[in-house]
Design a protein around this motif. Structure first.
Motif, PDB file in Angstrom:
ATOM      1  N   VAL A  23      86.533 -30.069  53.091  1.00 13.54           N
ATOM      2  CA  VAL A  23      85.112 -30.448  53.099  1.00 13.54           C
ATOM      3  C   VAL A  23      84.289 -29.462  52.269  1.00 13.54           C
ATOM      4  CG1 VAL A  23      83.058 -30.706  54.562  1.00 13.54           C
ATOM      5  CG2 VAL A  23      85.244 -31.719  55.271  1.00 13.54           C
ATOM      6  N   ARG A  24      84.578 -28.162  52.397  1.00  9.47           N
ATOM      7  CA  ARG A  24      83.844 -27.170  51.598  1.00  9.47           C
ATOM      8  C   ARG A  24      84.096 -27.387  50.102  1.00  9.47           C
ATOM      9  NH1 ARG A  24      85.273 -24.138  55.963  1.00  9.47           N
ATOM     10  NH2 ARG A  24      86.977 -23.032  54.964  1.00  9.47           N
ATOM     11  N   ILE A  25      85.319 -27.759  49.739  1.00  5.84           N
ATOM     12  CA  ILE A  25      85.606 -28.075  48.331  1.00  5.84           C
ATOM     13  C   ILE A  25      84.767 -29.262  47.878  1.00  5.84           C
ATOM     14  CG2 ILE A  25      87.360 -28.944  46.734  1.00  5.84           C
ATOM     15  CD1 ILE A  25      89.447 -27.350  48.394  1.00  5.84           C
ATOM     16  N   ALA A  26      84.708 -30.291  48.713  1.00  4.63           N
ATOM     17  CA  ALA A  26      83.937 -31.488  48.367  1.00  4.63           C
ATOM     18  C   ALA A  26      82.462 -31.152  48.155  1.00  4.63           C
ATOM     19  CB  ALA A  26      84.103 -32.541  49.458  1.00  4.63           C
ATOM     20  N   ILE A  27      81.904 -30.327  49.010  1.00  6.36           N
ATOM     21  CA  ILE A  27      80.500 -29.931  48.884  1.00  6.36           C
ATOM     22  C   ILE A  27      80.277 -29.167  47.582  1.00  6.36           C
ATOM     23  CG2 ILE A  27      78.705 -28.432  49.866  1.00  6.36           C
ATOM     24  CD1 ILE A  27      79.892 -29.264  52.664  1.00  6.36           C
ATOM     25  N   GLU A  28      81.174 -28.241  47.282  1.00  7.63           N
ATOM     26  CA  GLU A  28      81.066 -27.462  46.044  1.00  7.63           C
ATOM     27  C   GLU A  28      81.194 -28.367  44.818  1.00  7.63           C
ATOM     28  OE1 GLU A  28      80.043 -23.954  44.381  1.00  7.63           O
ATOM     29  OE2 GLU A  28      80.266 -24.275  46.532  1.00  7.63           O
ATOM     30  N   ALA A  29      82.109 -29.316  44.865  1.00  6.41           N
ATOM     31  CA  ALA A  29      82.315 -30.244  43.750  1.00  6.41           C
ATOM     32  C   ALA A  29      81.070 -31.094  43.506  1.00  6.41           C
ATOM     33  CB  ALA A  29      83.529 -31.123  44.026  1.00  6.41           C
ATOM     34  N   GLU A  30      80.448 -31.547  44.577  1.00  2.00           N
ATOM     35  CA  GLU A  30      79.232 -32.354  44.449  1.00  2.00           C
ATOM     36  C   GLU A  30      78.120 -31.584  43.764  1.00  2.00           C
ATOM     37  OE1 GLU A  30      78.105 -35.608  45.245  1.00  2.00           O
ATOM     38  OE2 GLU A  30      80.265 -35.957  45.216  1.00  2.00           O
ATOM     39  N   LYS A  31      78.051 -30.284  43.996  1.00 10.01           N
ATOM     40  CA  LYS A  31      76.997 -29.456  43.387  1.00 10.01           C
ATOM     41  C   LYS A  31      77.036 -29.522  41.867  1.00 10.01           C
ATOM     42  CE  LYS A  31      76.676 -25.998  47.066  1.00 10.01           C
ATOM     43  NZ  LYS A  31      76.943 -24.579  47.378  1.00 10.01           N
ATOM     44  N   ILE A  32      78.244 -29.640  41.309  1.00  8.92           N
ATOM     45  CA  ILE A  32      78.358 -29.686  39.843  1.00  8.92           C
ATOM     46  C   ILE A  32      78.753 -31.079  39.354  1.00  8.92           C
ATOM     47  CG2 ILE A  32      78.828 -27.215  39.615  1.00  8.92           C
ATOM     48  CD1 ILE A  32      81.774 -27.925  39.068  1.00  8.92           C
ATOM     49  N   LYS A  63      85.269 -23.865  36.128  1.00  5.54           N
ATOM     50  CA  LYS A  63      84.183 -23.458  37.024  1.00  5.54           C
ATOM     51  C   LYS A  63      84.509 -23.846  38.467  1.00  5.54           C
ATOM     52  CE  LYS A  63      79.221 -24.012  37.702  1.00  5.54           C
ATOM     53  NZ  LYS A  63      77.985 -24.597  37.183  1.00  5.54           N
ATOM     54  N   LEU A  64      84.976 -25.078  38.662  1.00  2.00           N
ATOM     55  CA  LEU A  64      85.289 -25.519  40.015  1.00  2.00           C
ATOM     56  C   LEU A  64      86.518 -24.795  40.557  1.00  2.00           C
ATOM     57  CD1 LEU A  64      84.558 -27.246  42.396  1.00  2.00           C
ATOM     58  CD2 LEU A  64      85.810 -29.158  41.339  1.00  2.00           C
ATOM     59  N   ALA A  65      87.521 -24.548  39.729  1.00  4.97           N
ATOM     60  CA  ALA A  65      88.711 -23.805  40.179  1.00  4.97           C
ATOM     61  C   ALA A  65      88.312 -22.421  40.675  1.00  4.97           C
ATOM     62  CB  ALA A  65      89.734 -23.701  39.049  1.00  4.97           C
ATOM     63  N   ASN A  66      87.442 -21.760  39.945  1.00  4.35           N
ATOM     64  CA  ASN A  66      86.979 -20.436  40.359  1.00  4.35           C
ATOM     65  C   ASN A  66      86.207 -20.517  41.684  1.00  4.35           C
ATOM     66  OD1 ASN A  66      86.598 -17.554  39.798  1.00  4.35           O
ATOM     67  ND2 ASN A  66      84.443 -18.126  39.625  1.00  4.35           N
ATOM     68  N   SER A  67      85.352 -21.505  41.820  1.00  5.81           N
ATOM     69  CA  SER A  67      84.600 -21.681  43.066  1.00  5.81           C
ATOM     70  C   SER A  67      85.530 -21.949  44.245  1.00  5.81           C
ATOM     71  CB  SER A  67      83.607 -22.842  42.926  1.00  5.81           C
ATOM     72  OG  SER A  67      82.617 -22.529  41.981  1.00  5.81           O
ATOM     73  N   ILE A  68      86.552 -22.756  44.028  1.00  7.00           N
ATOM     74  CA  ILE A  68      87.519 -23.060  45.088  1.00  7.00           C
ATOM     75  C   ILE A  68      88.273 -21.798  45.484  1.00  7.00           C
ATOM     76  CG2 ILE A  68      89.640 -24.331  45.626  1.00  7.00           C
ATOM     77  CD1 ILE A  68      88.460 -26.625  43.846  1.00  7.00           C
ATOM     78  N   ASN A  69      88.659 -20.985  44.504  1.00  6.62           N
ATOM     79  CA  ASN A  69      89.328 -19.717  44.821  1.00  6.62           C
ATOM     80  C   ASN A  69      88.438 -18.830  45.681  1.00  6.62           C
ATOM     81  OD1 ASN A  69      91.679 -20.374  43.499  1.00  6.62           O
ATOM     82  ND2 ASN A  69      91.348 -18.997  41.769  1.00  6.62           N
ATOM     83  N   LEU A  70      87.149 -18.793  45.366  1.00  6.91           N
ATOM     84  CA  LEU A  70      86.222 -17.989  46.172  1.00  6.91           C
ATOM     85  C   LEU A  70      86.109 -18.540  47.586  1.00  6.91           C
ATOM     86  CD1 LEU A  70      83.407 -17.304  43.554  1.00  6.91           C
ATOM     87  CD2 LEU A  70      85.071 -15.672  44.452  1.00  6.91           C
ATOM     88  N   LEU A  71      86.051 -19.857  47.722  1.00  2.00           N
ATOM     89  CA  LEU A  71      86.025 -20.461  49.058  1.00  2.00           C
ATOM     90  C   LEU A  71      87.265 -20.090  49.854  1.00  2.00           C
ATOM     91  CD1 LEU A  71      84.803 -24.081  48.241  1.00  2.00           C
ATOM     92  CD2 LEU A  71      83.507 -22.307  49.431  1.00  2.00           C
ATOM     93  N   TYR A  72      88.413 -20.112  49.199  1.00  4.80           N
ATOM     94  CA  TYR A  72      89.688 -19.810  49.877  1.00  4.80           C
ATOM     95  C   TYR A  72      89.757 -18.336  50.295  1.00  4.80           C
ATOM     96  CZ  TYR A  72      94.701 -19.755  50.813  1.00  4.80           C
ATOM     97  OH  TYR A  72      95.939 -19.629  51.407  1.00  4.80           O
TER      98      TYR A  72
END
Length: 96
Positions: free
Chosen positions: A43-52, A84-93
């Motif tokens: 869900v956090r990935i989905a939210i981050e993806a929607e932002k961009i 950009k999204l891969a980096n954001s996902i890594n930070l979430l993880y």
């Protein structure tokens, strides 16, 4: 959005720890401690993806594993948004 060539992708790949490049896509699997943590991470990935406005393929399997595949479908390849999204996902993880 401009499609990156394979040379550029391979040069940048080390900047997104844990991701691999194959078949014109970036992929990474994540292992969480529980089913509920895996779902929350998804869900956090989905939210981050929607932002961009970028929408990855996400698979939840084996009760605690999440696999993410990134590709900019409109160009059938990898763009800056994928990195950009891969980096954001890594930070979430890393906050798990």
């Amino acid at each position: 959005m401009n499609k990156l060539d394979e040379k550029s992708i391979l040069e940048r790949l080390p900047s997104i720890k844990g991701w691999s490049f194959d078949n014109n896509k970036l992929t990474r699997s994540f292992k969480l401690d529980s089913f509920s943590e895996a779902v929350a991470f998804l869900v956090r990935i989905a939210i981050e993806a929607e932002k961009i406005d970028h929408h990855p393929d996400i698979r939840l399997f084996g009760w605690n594993n999440v696999e993410v595949t990134l590709q900019t479908h409109s160009v059938n390849g990898i763009t800056e948004n994928d990195f950009k999204l891969a980096n954001s996902i890594n930070l979430l993880y890393s906050y798990e």
